[in-house]
Design an enzyme around this catalytic site. Structure first.
Site, PDB file in Angstrom:
ATOM      1  CG  ASN A   4      38.777  23.014  63.448  1.00  0.00           C
ATOM      2  OD1 ASN A   4      39.845  23.510  63.077  1.00  0.00           O
ATOM      3  ND2 ASN A   4      37.889  22.531  62.600  1.00  0.00           N
ATOM      4  CD1 TRP A   5      40.745  28.041  67.381  1.00  0.00           C
ATOM      5  CD2 TRP A   5      42.569  29.270  66.901  1.00  0.00           C
ATOM      6  NE1 TRP A   5      41.271  28.484  68.572  1.00  0.00           N
ATOM      7  CE2 TRP A   5      42.392  29.241  68.306  1.00  0.00           C
ATOM      8  CE3 TRP A   5      43.647  29.978  66.369  1.00  0.00           C
ATOM      9  CZ2 TRP A   5      43.264  29.895  69.182  1.00  0.00           C
ATOM     10  CZ3 TRP A   5      44.511  30.628  67.238  1.00  0.00           C
ATOM     11  CH2 TRP A   5      44.324  30.592  68.631  1.00  0.00           C
ATOM     12  CE  LYS A   6      34.870  25.260  61.553  1.00  0.00           C
ATOM     13  NZ  LYS A   6      34.060  24.311  60.857  1.00  0.00           N
ATOM     14  CG  HIS A  39      37.403  19.127  59.933  1.00  0.00           C
ATOM     15  ND1 HIS A  39      36.513  19.748  59.085  1.00  0.00           N
ATOM     16  CD2 HIS A  39      37.028  19.467  61.191  1.00  0.00           C
ATOM     17  CE1 HIS A  39      35.643  20.448  59.809  1.00  0.00           C
ATOM     18  NE2 HIS A  39      35.933  20.295  61.089  1.00  0.00           N
ATOM     19  CD  GLU A  46      35.091  22.938  57.789  1.00  0.00           C
ATOM     20  OE1 GLU A  46      36.211  23.378  58.098  1.00  0.00           O
ATOM     21  OE2 GLU A  46      34.061  23.188  58.453  1.00  0.00           O
ATOM     22  CD  GLU A  52      34.025  17.611  64.062  1.00  0.00           C
ATOM     23  OE1 GLU A  52      33.972  18.443  64.971  1.00  0.00           O
ATOM     24  OE2 GLU A  52      34.542  17.849  62.959  1.00  0.00           O
ATOM     25  N   GLY A  94      28.979  23.746  61.812  1.00  0.00           N
ATOM     26  CA  GLY A  94      28.813  25.129  61.364  1.00  0.00           C
ATOM     27  C   GLY A  94      27.396  25.477  60.963  1.00  0.00           C
ATOM     28  CB  SER A 144      26.276  23.321  66.161  1.00  0.00           C
ATOM     29  OG  SER A 144      26.350  23.616  64.774  1.00  0.00           O
ATOM     30  N   GLY A 195      34.163  24.208  66.831  1.00  0.00           N
ATOM     31  CA  GLY A 195      34.583  25.090  65.750  1.00  0.00           C
ATOM     32  C   GLY A 195      34.318  26.541  66.094  1.00  0.00           C
ATOM     33  N   GLY A 196      33.216  27.064  65.587  1.00  0.00           N
ATOM     34  CA  GLY A 196      32.894  28.483  65.714  1.00  0.00           C
ATOM     35  C   GLY A 196      33.055  29.050  67.120  1.00  0.00           C
TER      36      GLY A 196
HETATM   37  C1  PEP Z   1      34.379  21.808  63.547  1.00  0.00           C
HETATM   38  O1  PEP Z   1      34.895  22.665  62.832  1.00  0.00           O
HETATM   39  O2  PEP Z   1      34.948  20.739  63.749  1.00  0.00           O
HETATM   40  C2  PEP Z   1      33.078  22.096  64.141  1.00  0.00           C
HETATM   41  C3  PEP Z   1      32.507  21.177  64.883  1.00  0.00           C
HETATM   42  O3  PEP Z   1      32.542  23.341  63.880  1.00  0.00           O
HETATM   43  P1  PEP Z   1      31.278  24.024  64.630  1.00  0.00           P
HETATM   44  O4  PEP Z   1      31.483  23.839  66.111  1.00  0.00           O
HETATM   45  O5  PEP Z   1      31.326  25.451  64.221  1.00  0.00           O
HETATM   46  O6  PEP Z   1      30.061  23.297  64.170  1.00  0.00           O
END
Ligand code: PEP
Length: 260
Positions: free
Chosen positions: A15-17, A105, A107, A177, A183, A222, A243-244
């Site tokens: 997930n590049w956000k 998601h 966010e 999640e 994050g 994470s 994500g990151g």
């Molecule tokens: C996400 O954006 O769905 C996510 C899990 O982010 P991260 O891996 O950065 O926690």
């Protein structure tokens, strides 16, 4: 055992956000394809995808062409068309070769008012357009501390999937999640991830045993190359939403390797 067990193909999606311009997206996808090898995911035991901003989708599809790498959007509207300024409809995504879409998601729930009611329409709308929904569910830290994790997950899973026939349930991917792990660098323990993913599978099994057995439940929060092997080996964890770490081709490829 593979990450997804015998019958389920693992999915690792990045997930590049709201990161990467179109040119950067083309470059990152090309680098991923070269790291992952021909077949995009490198083998049929693991499906790999990137979930990009809308403006990157065409470039990602072009850069991934012929590789097997899947391309997902990060949101869509539930109506197939209409007077909804600023929105994007599922058929628009399908027509440009998108494989699926992230829905719900945290966010989007937290900052943009995404509701379970809207999701109960978005999930069937995605499937109707031929898109694979990656439906995100998860509890806040307060809900976990109050012992409300299962109640929260039950509410989200039940309501978000209510518009589907039992025969469609296994076409959805559910991403567990925990919001406190997104994050933050705080990752769920293997026990917490297994317990929640197993609970989600049981909720779907209560509607349809075969659907529960076939459903892919993935973990997000994470995920990094160092914690991925342990998480991806759990019996009810069929992959990861990253994500990151998905913004770095080498880190993401290392997570994919852990899923093999
Ligand atoms: C996400 O954006 O769905 C996510 C899990 O982010 P991260 O891996 O950065 O926690």
């Amino acid at each position: 055992m593979t990450a997804a067990g015998a019958a389920r193909t693992a999915l690792v999606a990045g997930n590049w956000k709201m990161y990467k311009t179109e040119a950067q997206a083309a470059e990152l996808v090309a680098r991923l394809v070269s790291l992952l090898g021909t077949g995009g995911s490198g083998d049929s035991a693991v499906e790999v995808g990137v979930c990009t901003p809308f403006t990157d989708l065409r470039a990602a599809v072009a850069s991934a062409a012929g590789s097997g790498l899947r391309v997902f959007a990060q949101n869509m509207h539930q109506e197939p068309e209409g007077a909804f300024t600023g929105e994007i409809a599922a058929p628009m995504l399908a027509e440009i070769g998108i494989d699926g879409v992230v829905l719900g998601h945290s966010e989007r729930r937290q900052y943009f008012g995404e509701t379970d009611r809207a999701l109960s329409a978005k999930v069937p709308a995605a499937l109707a357009a031929g898109l694979t929904p990656i439906l995100c569910v998860g509890e806040t830290e307060e809900q976990r501390n109050a012992g409300d994790t299962e109640r929260t997950l039950r509410h989200q899973v039940t309501q978000d999937l209510e518009g589907l026939a039992d025969s469609q349930l296994a076409e959805v991917v559910i991403a567990y999640e925990p919001i406190w792990a997104i994050g933050t660098g705080k990752v769920a323990t293997p026990e917490q991830a297994q317990e929640a993913c197993g609970f989600i599978r049981a909720l779907v099994s209560a509607r349809s045993d075969p659907a529960g057995a076939a459903l892919r439940v993935i973990y997000g929060g994470s995920v990094k190359p160092d914690n991925a092997p342990e998480l991806l080996a759990l019996p009810d964890v069929d992959g990861a939403l990253v994500g990151g770490a998905s913004l770095d081709a080498d880190a993401f490829a290392a997570i994919v390797a852990a899923a093999r």
